[in-house]
Design a protein around this motif. Structure first.
Motif, PDB file in Angstrom:
ATOM      1  N   ARG A 242       0.454   5.408  -1.668  1.00 42.89           N
ATOM      2  CA  ARG A 242       0.641   6.286  -1.887  1.00 42.89           C
ATOM      3  C   ARG A 242       1.370   7.240  -2.176  1.00 42.89           C
ATOM      4  O   ARG A 242       1.308   8.184  -2.386  1.00 42.89           O
ATOM      5  CB  ARG A 242       0.081   5.572   0.252  1.00 42.89           C
TER       6      ARG A 242
ATOM      7  N   LEU B 206       0.691   7.832  -5.336  1.00 40.70           N
ATOM      8  CA  LEU B 206      -0.461   9.492  -5.399  1.00 40.70           C
ATOM      9  C   LEU B 206      -0.246  10.743  -4.808  1.00 40.70           C
ATOM     10  O   LEU B 206      -0.498  12.042  -5.801  1.00 40.70           O
ATOM     11  CB  LEU B 206      -1.483   8.928  -4.648  1.00 40.70           C
TER      12      LEU B 206
ATOM     13  N   PRO C  56      -5.051  16.324   0.807  1.00 39.22           N
ATOM     14  CA  PRO C  56      -5.886  16.530   1.851  1.00 39.22           C
ATOM     15  C   PRO C  56      -5.580  15.586   2.747  1.00 39.22           C
ATOM     16  O   PRO C  56      -4.473  15.026   2.914  1.00 39.22           O
ATOM     17  CB  PRO C  56      -7.613  16.119   1.310  1.00 39.22           C
ATOM     18  N   LEU C  57      -6.180  16.654   4.148  1.00 41.12           N
ATOM     19  CA  LEU C  57      -5.576  16.121   5.147  1.00 41.12           C
ATOM     20  C   LEU C  57      -6.773  14.821   5.898  1.00 41.12           C
ATOM     21  O   LEU C  57      -7.463  14.740   5.541  1.00 41.12           O
ATOM     22  CB  LEU C  57      -5.988  17.637   6.445  1.00 41.12           C
TER      23      LEU C  57
ATOM     24  N   MET D 270     -12.468  18.146  -0.636  1.00 42.02           N
ATOM     25  CA  MET D 270     -11.458  16.868  -1.144  1.00 42.02           C
ATOM     26  C   MET D 270     -11.740  17.119  -2.825  1.00 42.02           C
ATOM     27  O   MET D 270     -11.133  16.473  -3.825  1.00 42.02           O
ATOM     28  CB  MET D 270     -11.843  15.763  -0.244  1.00 42.02           C
TER      29      MET D 270
ATOM     30  N   GLY E 177      -3.664  -1.082   3.353  1.00 42.01           N
ATOM     31  CA  GLY E 177      -3.047  -0.330   4.094  1.00 42.01           C
ATOM     32  C   GLY E 177      -3.775  -0.619   5.326  1.00 42.01           C
ATOM     33  O   GLY E 177      -4.301  -0.112   5.816  1.00 42.01           O
ATOM     34  N   SER E 178      -2.699   0.639   6.603  1.00 47.54           N
ATOM     35  CA  SER E 178      -3.523   0.670   7.413  1.00 47.54           C
ATOM     36  C   SER E 178      -2.727   2.804   8.100  1.00 47.54           C
ATOM     37  O   SER E 178      -2.265   3.310   7.002  1.00 47.54           O
ATOM     38  CB  SER E 178      -2.453   0.480   8.292  1.00 47.54           C
ATOM     39  N   ALA E 179      -3.130   3.215   8.702  1.00 52.88           N
ATOM     40  CA  ALA E 179      -2.758   4.751   9.554  1.00 52.88           C
ATOM     41  C   ALA E 179      -2.245   4.933  10.546  1.00 52.88           C
ATOM     42  O   ALA E 179      -2.191   3.800  11.740  1.00 52.88           O
ATOM     43  CB  ALA E 179      -4.405   5.570   9.544  1.00 52.88           C
ATOM     44  N   HIS E 180      -1.106   5.497  10.581  1.00 52.95           N
ATOM     45  CA  HIS E 180      -0.277   5.249  12.290  1.00 52.95           C
ATOM     46  C   HIS E 180      -2.161   5.923  13.426  1.00 52.95           C
ATOM     47  O   HIS E 180      -2.744   6.873  13.155  1.00 52.95           O
ATOM     48  CB  HIS E 180       0.498   6.578  12.216  1.00 52.95           C
TER      49      HIS E 180
ATOM     50  N   ARG F 132       6.862   5.566   2.852  1.00 63.49           N
ATOM     51  CA  ARG F 132       7.402   6.189   2.331  1.00 63.49           C
ATOM     52  C   ARG F 132       7.884   4.123   1.772  1.00 63.49           C
ATOM     53  O   ARG F 132       7.111   4.571   0.751  1.00 63.49           O
ATOM     54  CB  ARG F 132       7.341   4.204   3.827  1.00 63.49           C
TER      55      ARG F 132
ATOM     56  N   ALA G  78      -9.112   2.659  -2.114  1.00 63.07           N
ATOM     57  CA  ALA G  78      -8.096   2.513  -2.295  1.00 63.07           C
ATOM     58  C   ALA G  78      -7.429   2.090  -0.233  1.00 63.07           C
ATOM     59  O   ALA G  78      -6.414   1.807   0.108  1.00 63.07           O
ATOM     60  CB  ALA G  78      -6.582   3.081  -2.159  1.00 63.07           C
ATOM     61  N   HIS G  79      -7.779   3.241   0.146  1.00 67.11           N
ATOM     62  CA  HIS G  79      -7.638   2.273   1.840  1.00 67.11           C
ATOM     63  C   HIS G  79      -8.382   1.021   2.555  1.00 67.11           C
ATOM     64  O   HIS G  79      -8.590   1.110   3.485  1.00 67.11           O
ATOM     65  CB  HIS G  79      -8.899   3.916   2.557  1.00 67.11           C
TER      66      HIS G  79
ATOM     67  N   PRO H 190       0.860  -1.557   0.117  1.00 64.83           N
ATOM     68  CA  PRO H 190      -0.234  -0.114   0.575  1.00 64.83           C
ATOM     69  C   PRO H 190       0.918   1.743  -0.464  1.00 64.83           C
ATOM     70  O   PRO H 190       0.281   2.010  -0.218  1.00 64.83           O
ATOM     71  CB  PRO H 190      -0.941   0.331   1.049  1.00 64.83           C
TER      72      PRO H 190
ATOM     73  N   SER I 251     -12.120  11.606   6.859  1.00 63.74           N
ATOM     74  CA  SER I 251     -12.222  12.318   5.874  1.00 63.74           C
ATOM     75  C   SER I 251     -12.782  11.622   4.914  1.00 63.74           C
ATOM     76  O   SER I 251     -13.879  11.229   3.905  1.00 63.74           O
ATOM     77  CB  SER I 251     -11.205  12.304   5.264  1.00 63.74           C
TER      78      SER I 251
END
Ligand code: HEM
Length: 387
Positions: A128, A131, A230-231, A239, A263-266, A166, A259-260, A124, A331
């Motif tokens: 990102r 994008l 976008p945040l 958006m 993957g993952s978020a902090h 990353r 696409a979410h 993932p 979001s």
């Protein structure tokens, strides 16, 4: 001419179909192993693991771009003959490196898949990365630069990127292999487009051909990032406007943010919302309790999967969570609450094939954003530095 093309296509497809069992037999043992490995890793990294439906995918085995879909080599056009005048729009071509670096796509594919097989959660990250490169200054690999000629902070240092993007090491390795094979030919911007495609295929998107011929940008500025990425708490309207500026419709925005489903978020990025009384009314009560128990954020290396059911599979089932107010990201919830966004999600939630088809055409559009072609930009020798 059209009939000739049709005969060639039919012949090509027939050969490909005949060869398919041989290719599959050659690939099968390795792919089976990596599939099992993915399943095991998934259970470990996913604190929500509930049922093994993510393993029941009809998508191609992870790892390889299907050889029958690798385009026939056509080679790059002579610069100045077929390339457009500036302002006439991009001319990206499938099989662009067919003559100048025939093994380019294969080298990218093999190298990146080695990384994915060691750490499937990396896939993932390349979606990102691509994008975030394309949204800022176009798909010109500006996100890869460690420095820019003016000495200002570069895109990767902007807070929106920073530790949230990353995957730079694999790009470096791919680039050095390509420079050894065909020096000064394959752009870093195209490497990003190929790794994005390979990451998507790895996570279940049907193989597709990537039009190439992008050249690398000479500038990368952190100050250009803020207004283009976008945040996590972005309102839907913001958006929609941002993506419209890039030539993408609301439907494409909603389809792409699907696409979410990988993957993952902090933890630190998402946890605040679950403790903010102004925001909790918009969250499913059961989900809220679960999230509060999980988002303790002891250290910032903790990641939470967007899609607790199938973190490594691109699937439109993810929209079901958003429609049920179980979004990890504010979001995403905002898009699900917006009436037109809500309608798009409802249309695709049960239509995996339709969604993947629209996703593929939309991500191809992303890859055409403000690309440099012809004699604009350069082919970097190293992706982190301009020549
Ligand atoms: C439009 C609004 C969007 C917002 C506000 C947004 C925001 C975010 C945030 C906050 C993260 C977590 C970063 C982290 O904590 O490491 C993330 C991850 C991700 N985003 Fe988005 N995103 C958006 C759209 C998209 C789109 C259009 C795509 C794909 C084309 C995408 C693909 C991804 C992927 C694959 C990840 C997971 C990365 C990983 O696991 O390393 N996002 N996004």
């Amino acid at each position: 001419m059209a009939a000739g093309g049709g005969i060639a296509a039919v012949t090509f497809l027939s050969c490909a179909i005949l060869l398919l069992p041989l290719v599959a037999a050659a690939l099968l043992p390795e792919n089976n192993n990596s599939g099992q490995e993915n399943g095991r890793k998934l259970r470990i990294i996913n604190p929500f693991y509930l049922e093994p439906e993510m393993n029941a995918t009809s998508s191609p085995p992870p790892g390889q771009v299907d050889p029958i879909l690798v385009p026939e080599p056509v080679g790059p056009p002579e610069y100045g003959s077929e390339m457009p005048e500036p302002g006439q729009g991009p001319t990206l071509i499938e099989g662009f490196y067919g003559r100048s670096c025939p093994r380019a796509e294969m080298i990218v594919n093999q190298t990146i898949n080695e990384y994915f097989s060691k750490d499937p959660t990396l896939a993932p990250a390349y979606v990102r990365l691509f994008l975030h490169d394309c949204l800022v200054n176009g798909c010109d690999a500006s996100i890869l630069l460690d420095e820019t000629p003016s000495g200002e902070d570069v895109e990767k240092k902007a807070p929106h990127n920073g530790k949230f993007v990353r995957g730079f090491e694999a790009i470096d390795e791919i680039k050095s292999q390509l420079e050894a094979e065909c020096p000064g030919v394959v752009s870093c911007a195209d490497i990003l487009a190929y790794t994005n495609r390979d990451a998507l295929v790895y996570t279940g998107v049907p193989p597709y051909q990537v039009a190439a011929g992008r050249r690398d940008g000479l500038v990368s500025l952190a100050k250009n990032v803020e207004h283009n990425i976008p945040l996590p708490d972005a309102p839907a309207e913001h958006m929609v406007k941002l993506f419209a500026r890039k030539g993408l419709s609301l439907e494409e925005l909603v389809v792409l943010t699907g696409a979410h489903s990988i993957g993952s978020a902090h933890c630190s990025i998402v946890s605040g919302r679950f403790f903010d009384p102004r925001k909790t009314a918009d969250i499913d009560p059961g989900y809220l309790i679960k999230m509060r128990s999980l988002t303790f954020c002891e250290d910032d290396s903790q990641d939470l999967p967007f899609d607790p059911y199938s973190q490594q599979k691109m699937d439109s089932r993810f929209y079901k969570e958003l429609l049920a107010k179980k979004a990890l990201l504010e979001s995403d919830q905002n898009l699900a609450n917006e009436p037109r966004g809500n309608a798009v999600m409802k249309r695709y939630v049960g239509d995996q094939q339709g969604w993947l088809k629209k996703f593929t055409s939309s991500i191809k559009k992303v890859g055409e954003m403000d690309v440099l072609t012809g004699d604009r930009g350069e082919i970097r020798r190293q992706c982190r530095f301009v020549n």
